[in-house]
Design an enzyme around this catalytic site. Sequence first.
Site, mmCIF file in Angstrom:
data_model
loop_
_atom_site.group_PDB
_atom_site.id
_atom_site.type_symbol
_atom_site.label_atom_id
_atom_site.label_comp_id
_atom_site.label_asym_id
_atom_site.label_seq_id
_atom_site.Cartn_x
_atom_site.Cartn_y
_atom_site.Cartn_z
ATOM 1 N N ASN A 88 0.855 -1.184 0.000
ATOM 2 C CA ASN A 88 0.000 0.000 0.000
ATOM 3 C C ASN A 88 0.891 1.235 0.000
ATOM 4 O O ASN A 88 1.934 1.255 0.667
ATOM 5 C CB ASN A 88 -0.902 0.003 1.241
ATOM 6 C CG ASN A 88 -1.911 -1.139 1.226
ATOM 7 O OD1 ASN A 88 -2.397 -1.525 0.170
ATOM 8 N ND2 ASN A 88 -2.201 -1.696 2.386
ATOM 9 N N VAL A 97 0.908 2.627 8.112
ATOM 10 C CA VAL A 97 2.205 2.769 8.790
ATOM 11 C C VAL A 97 3.220 3.324 7.791
ATOM 12 O O VAL A 97 3.491 2.695 6.759
ATOM 13 C CB VAL A 97 2.683 1.402 9.353
ATOM 14 C CG1 VAL A 97 4.028 1.564 10.047
ATOM 15 C CG2 VAL A 97 1.649 0.832 10.318
ATOM 16 N N HIS A 101 6.336 -1.523 3.619
ATOM 17 C CA HIS A 101 6.184 -2.931 3.996
ATOM 18 C C HIS A 101 5.409 -3.660 2.926
ATOM 19 O O HIS A 101 4.511 -3.103 2.298
ATOM 20 C CB HIS A 101 5.495 -3.084 5.360
ATOM 21 C CG HIS A 101 4.238 -2.290 5.494
ATOM 22 N ND1 HIS A 101 4.253 -0.920 5.722
ATOM 23 C CD2 HIS A 101 2.933 -2.643 5.439
ATOM 24 C CE1 HIS A 101 3.012 -0.487 5.798
ATOM 25 N NE2 HIS A 101 2.192 -1.512 5.616
ATOM 26 N N HIS A 103 2.902 -6.776 2.291
ATOM 27 C CA HIS A 103 2.014 -7.746 2.934
ATOM 28 C C HIS A 103 2.167 -9.074 2.200
ATOM 29 O O HIS A 103 2.033 -9.127 0.966
ATOM 30 C CB HIS A 103 0.554 -7.314 2.816
ATOM 31 C CG HIS A 103 0.196 -6.078 3.582
ATOM 32 N ND1 HIS A 103 -0.439 -6.103 4.806
ATOM 33 C CD2 HIS A 103 0.386 -4.768 3.304
ATOM 34 C CE1 HIS A 103 -0.639 -4.870 5.235
ATOM 35 N NE2 HIS A 103 -0.155 -4.037 4.332
HETATM 36 P P1 AMP Z 1 -0.779 -0.712 5.877
HETATM 37 O O1 AMP Z 1 -2.232 -0.341 5.954
HETATM 38 O O2 AMP Z 1 -0.374 -1.231 4.542
HETATM 39 O O3 AMP Z 1 0.112 0.406 6.386
HETATM 40 O O4 AMP Z 1 -0.596 -1.942 6.854
HETATM 41 C C1 AMP Z 1 -0.225 -1.816 8.188
HETATM 42 C C2 AMP Z 1 -0.416 -3.169 8.816
HETATM 43 O O5 AMP Z 1 0.272 -3.169 10.043
HETATM 44 C C3 AMP Z 1 -1.878 -3.520 9.107
HETATM 45 O O6 AMP Z 1 -2.228 -4.722 8.406
HETATM 46 C C4 AMP Z 1 -1.900 -3.730 10.629
HETATM 47 O O7 AMP Z 1 -2.740 -4.792 11.039
HETATM 48 C C5 AMP Z 1 -0.427 -4.025 10.916
HETATM 49 N N1 AMP Z 1 0.019 -3.714 12.274
HETATM 50 C C6 AMP Z 1 -0.235 -2.582 12.989
HETATM 51 N N2 AMP Z 1 0.366 -2.653 14.193
HETATM 52 C C7 AMP Z 1 1.018 -3.840 14.231
HETATM 53 C C8 AMP Z 1 1.818 -4.503 15.218
HETATM 54 N N3 AMP Z 1 2.078 -3.948 16.407
HETATM 55 N N4 AMP Z 1 2.319 -5.732 14.916
HETATM 56 C C9 AMP Z 1 2.052 -6.297 13.716
HETATM 57 N N5 AMP Z 1 1.311 -5.720 12.751
HETATM 58 C C10 AMP Z 1 0.794 -4.522 13.005
#
Ligand code: AMP
Length: 119
Positions: A88, A97, A101, A103
Site C-alpha cells: 500500500n 504505517v 512494507h 504484505h
Molecule cells: P498498511 O495499511 O499497509 O500500512 O498496513 C499496516 C499493517 O500493520 C496492518 O495490516 C496492521 O494490522 C499491521 N500492524 C499494525 N500494528 C502492528 C503490530 N504492532 N504488529 C504487527 N502488525 C501490526
Amino acid sequence: MAEETLFTKIIKGEIPSSKVYADDLVTAFKDIAPKAQHHILIVPNKPIPTVSDAEPCDEALLGHLFTVARKIAEELGVARSGYRLIVNVGPDGCQEVPHIHMHFLAGGNLGMGGFPVKK
Ligand code: AMP
C-alpha cells in the site's frame, strides 16, 4: 531527529512481535490483525516511508523483499499453490504505517483483488 516508526520499534525489539525472518536488511513478522491464514509483513530495516520516497540506491534492498517473500512461501509450503504480495502506498493506497512494507498473504484461494476477507 525523525520519530521512529512503529515498525522500527518492532525491528529493534522494543515492541513485541511474532518474527518469522530477520537478516541485516529485512525483518518479517506476523500482522497483528491477519486478513488471511498467513499474513506476514516484510519490512526493510531502513525506514523508507513509502514507495514514493524510495531512491535508486534502495533498489537492491526493495528487491530483497521479494527474495524474502519467496523464502517464506517455501517455508509455509505455498510457493507453488500461491500467495499474494501487496504494498500500500500513501493515503489513497490506505497505507497506515509510514514505513514501506510488503504484505504476504496466503492460505487457500484468496479471491480476486485487494485484501481477502478472512473467513
Ligand atoms: P498498511 O495499511 O499497509 O500500512 O498496513 C499496516 C499493517 O500493520 C496492518 O495490516 C496492521 O494490522 C499491521 N500492524 C499494525 N500494528 C502492528 C503490530 N504492532 N504488529 C504487527 N502488525 C501490526
